[in-house]
Design an enzyme around this catalytic site. Structure first.
Site, PDB file in Angstrom:
ATOM      1  N   HIS A 177      -6.907  14.933   1.045  1.00 32.19           N
ATOM      2  CA  HIS A 177      -7.408  14.485  -0.426  1.00 32.19           C
ATOM      3  C   HIS A 177      -6.445  14.102  -1.114  1.00 32.19           C
ATOM      4  O   HIS A 177      -7.315  14.331  -2.793  1.00 32.19           O
ATOM      5  CB  HIS A 177      -8.465  16.035  -1.159  1.00 32.19           C
ATOM      6  CG  HIS A 177      -9.564  16.613  -0.245  1.00 32.19           C
ATOM      7  ND1 HIS A 177     -10.265  16.696   0.992  1.00 32.19           N
ATOM      8  CD2 HIS A 177      -8.880  18.341   0.520  1.00 32.19           C
ATOM      9  CE1 HIS A 177     -10.436  17.321   1.735  1.00 32.19           C
ATOM     10  NE2 HIS A 177      -9.547  18.292   1.835  1.00 32.19           N
ATOM     11  N   SER A 298       6.642 -11.589  -9.114  1.00 31.47           N
ATOM     12  CA  SER A 298       5.460 -11.741  -9.648  1.00 31.47           C
ATOM     13  C   SER A 298       5.513 -13.049 -10.368  1.00 31.47           C
ATOM     14  O   SER A 298       6.790 -13.500 -10.877  1.00 31.47           O
ATOM     15  CB  SER A 298       4.985 -11.257 -10.689  1.00 31.47           C
ATOM     16  OG  SER A 298       3.574 -11.352 -11.811  1.00 31.47           O
ATOM     17  N   LYS A 304       7.774  -7.519 -12.065  1.00 26.92           N
ATOM     18  CA  LYS A 304       7.599  -6.608 -10.768  1.00 26.92           C
ATOM     19  C   LYS A 304       8.157  -7.139  -9.344  1.00 26.92           C
ATOM     20  O   LYS A 304       8.878  -8.134  -8.773  1.00 26.92           O
ATOM     21  CB  LYS A 304       6.352  -7.775 -10.051  1.00 26.92           C
ATOM     22  CG  LYS A 304       4.775  -7.471 -11.935  1.00 26.92           C
ATOM     23  CD  LYS A 304       5.144  -5.572 -11.907  1.00 26.92           C
ATOM     24  CE  LYS A 304       3.698  -5.216 -10.341  1.00 26.92           C
ATOM     25  NZ  LYS A 304       2.403  -6.512 -10.689  1.00 26.92           N
ATOM     26  N   GLU A 311       1.241  -4.151   1.817  1.00 22.32           N
ATOM     27  CA  GLU A 311      -0.033  -4.529   1.771  1.00 22.32           C
ATOM     28  C   GLU A 311      -0.923  -5.661   2.367  1.00 22.32           C
ATOM     29  O   GLU A 311      -1.661  -5.314   3.250  1.00 22.32           O
ATOM     30  CB  GLU A 311       0.281  -5.334   0.553  1.00 22.32           C
ATOM     31  CG  GLU A 311      -0.607  -4.889  -0.769  1.00 22.32           C
ATOM     32  CD  GLU A 311       0.211  -5.471  -1.847  1.00 22.32           C
ATOM     33  OE1 GLU A 311      -0.081  -4.835  -2.856  1.00 22.32           O
ATOM     34  OE2 GLU A 311       0.883  -6.466  -2.054  1.00 22.32           O
TER      35      GLU A 311
END
Ligand code: ARG
Length: 479
Positions: A177, A298, A304, A311
């Site tokens: 969980h 970025s 970043k 992804e």
């Protein structure tokens, strides 16, 4: 006018020039030429040229069989075989001419053969239809795709197994969980992915059995009155079975759907792993340091370093699932035997293969180059009462019934939480107040490291179990 409109306008003009003759291979009965718009709409050469090698292999095997049964002379067969190989070479050199007028890869190769050999070339299509031909090509292509995915899956499994020795001493939290649950050895997690990819490999092998069936000889839908020998064709192409019903086989795309499902299952496994590693590499977790060579920055935030590879792997699962859905929808309600709808199957299968193969190929070096942030993991491994279950099992070994032990440990965790301490930091007197069976040796089972060491069941994170599993995988994967 948009480009799209422009294109359509031009074809209206071209269509008006259609003559009264139809030059297609199937054009005999036609008194009208094909409309250019129809030609463009129905072509498949733009994508099925990917099956050129399979089409040629299928044709050579078919011709060899025709020769065996005296439908071709030895000389004719040799000429056909040599010319098909020459066509293959031309395709591979990039000098073969494609044209939408010839519809698909089957027509292209046959036409090129006829251009060279005349009537001998015209004999190749004896006892064959494009319906059994396309099915054969597709089966051969998927068979190759299965073998290639198997290699890529094994390579990714090896990347995980290869880091198990180095990471053996690192204890990490396992989550249920998304909450800290129990401590496990990092390689236990790596091997969890290896198991998933093993099932993917087994699933592909199972699918391969049904893929590896000969369609040729079913001809259009009823078979043929010519004395062909399908066993021979099967043998030449390495097929293990021969489709036993000509009507069934020309409509059968089960093998393609199974493959698309197997690819989707791989994509799902990859997406779960990518998701795990994306959050585990955040500052909040700081478990993993991803290699910069597989990240991007970025354009606006200079600090970043983004996990784009992971992804994209996670994202690609969407199209692979979409392809499976498209294929299921494609065959839903289709009547028996061949229908042109089936031409829509190839791009979906090619795309599933490409997406999964590309993802697997990039995942392996990423796994190899990612580092565990050992300090950060160790600093917080004793937060979250990961050893509570270990304490409960200690009580069970002392003779306390499980439900009662669960309650006692729950109360002890509450005491520890209230006083901002770990279980191992509670004094013995507190343990003995909760249960007088607890002795000094309880501390041997507290703390994440001790909890891991106390494990013993088969398949658990017990160091001896994990060691045995690592050795088993090394042997299986020839590492
Ligand atoms: N291009 C077709 C396909 O991909 C080949 C089979 C065409 N058969 C036919 N009878 N029109 O399915």
């Amino acid at each position: 006018m948009t480009q799209e409109q422009d294109k359509n306008e031009n074809t209206v003009g071209a269509a008006a020039q259609t003559s009264q003759k139809n030059a297609k291979a199937w054009g005999g009965v036609f008194t009208e030429a094909t409309d250019d718009r129809m030609e463009k709409f129905s072509e498949s050469i733009s994508f099925d040229k990917r099956m050129y090698a399979q089409d040629i292999a299928g044709s050579i095997a078919h011709a060899r069989m025709l020769c065996d049964v005296n439908l071709l002379s030895a000389e004719e067969f040799r000429a056909i075989e040599a010319e098909l190989n020459a066509i293959k070479e031309r395709i591979e050199q990039g000098v073969f001419q494609y044209s939408t007028a010839l519809e698909d890869i089957h027509m292209h190769i046959e036409k090129a053969l006829i251009d060279k050999l005349g009537d001998v070339g015209r004999k190749l299509h004896t006892a064959r239809s494009r319906n059994d031909q396309v099915s054969t090509d597709f089966r051969l292509w998927i068979r190759d795709a299965i073998d290639s995915l198997d290699r890529l899956l094994a390579q990714l499994q090896r990347a995980f197994v290869a880091r198990c020795d180095d990471d053996f001493d690192v204890v990490v939290p396992a989550y249920t969980h998304t909450q800290r649950a129990q401590p496990v050895l990092a390689p236990h997690i790596w091997l969890a992915y290896v198991e998933k990819f093993q099932r993917d490999r087994e699933r592909l092998q199972d699918c391969r059995k049904r893929v590896n069936t000969l369609s040729l000889g079913a001809a259009a839908c009823a078979g043929t009155s010519l004395p062909i020998d399908r066993a021979k064709t099967a043998q030449y192409l390495g097929f293990e079975a021969i489709a036993a019903n000509s009507v069934d086989v020309s409509s059968d795309r089960d093998f393609a759907l199974e493959f698309a499902f197997d690819a989707a299952q791989i994509a799902l496994h990859l997406s779960g792993w990518a998701e795990d590693w994306i959050w585990q590499s955040t500052v909040e977790f700081s478990f993993l340091k991803l290699p910069q060579s597989f990240c991007t920055g970025s354009s606006i935030m200079p600090q970043k370093i983004n996990p784009d590879t992971l992804e994209l792997i996670r994202g690609k699962s969407a199209r692979v699932i979409g392809n499976l859905t498209a294929l299921m929808t494609l065959v839903k309600g289709l009547p028996l035997a061949y229908n042109r709808d089936l031409q829509e199957d190839k791009e979906r299968v090619f795309d599933s293969y490409d997406s999964v193969a590309d993802s697997l190929a990039i995942a392996a070096p990423l796994v190899a180059a990612t580092k565990l942030d050992r300090d950060s993991i160790a600093k917080r491994i004793n937060q979250g009462y990961l050893d509570a279950t270990s304490l409960m099992e200690y009580l069970i070994r002392c003779g306390v019934p499980q439900r009662a032990a669960h309650g006692i440990v729950g109360e002890l965790v509450r005491v520890a939480v209230d006083s901002h301490r770990a279980l191992a930091e509670l004094p013995l007197a507190t343990f003995q107040d909760a249960c007088d069976l607890i002795e000094q040796n309880v501390y041997d089972y507290l703390g994440a490291d001790n909890a891991v060491k106390a494990m013993q069941s088969y398949g658990s994170t017990a160091p001896s179990q994990v060691r045995a599993q690592i050795e088993r995988w090394k042997e299986k994967l020839e590492l």
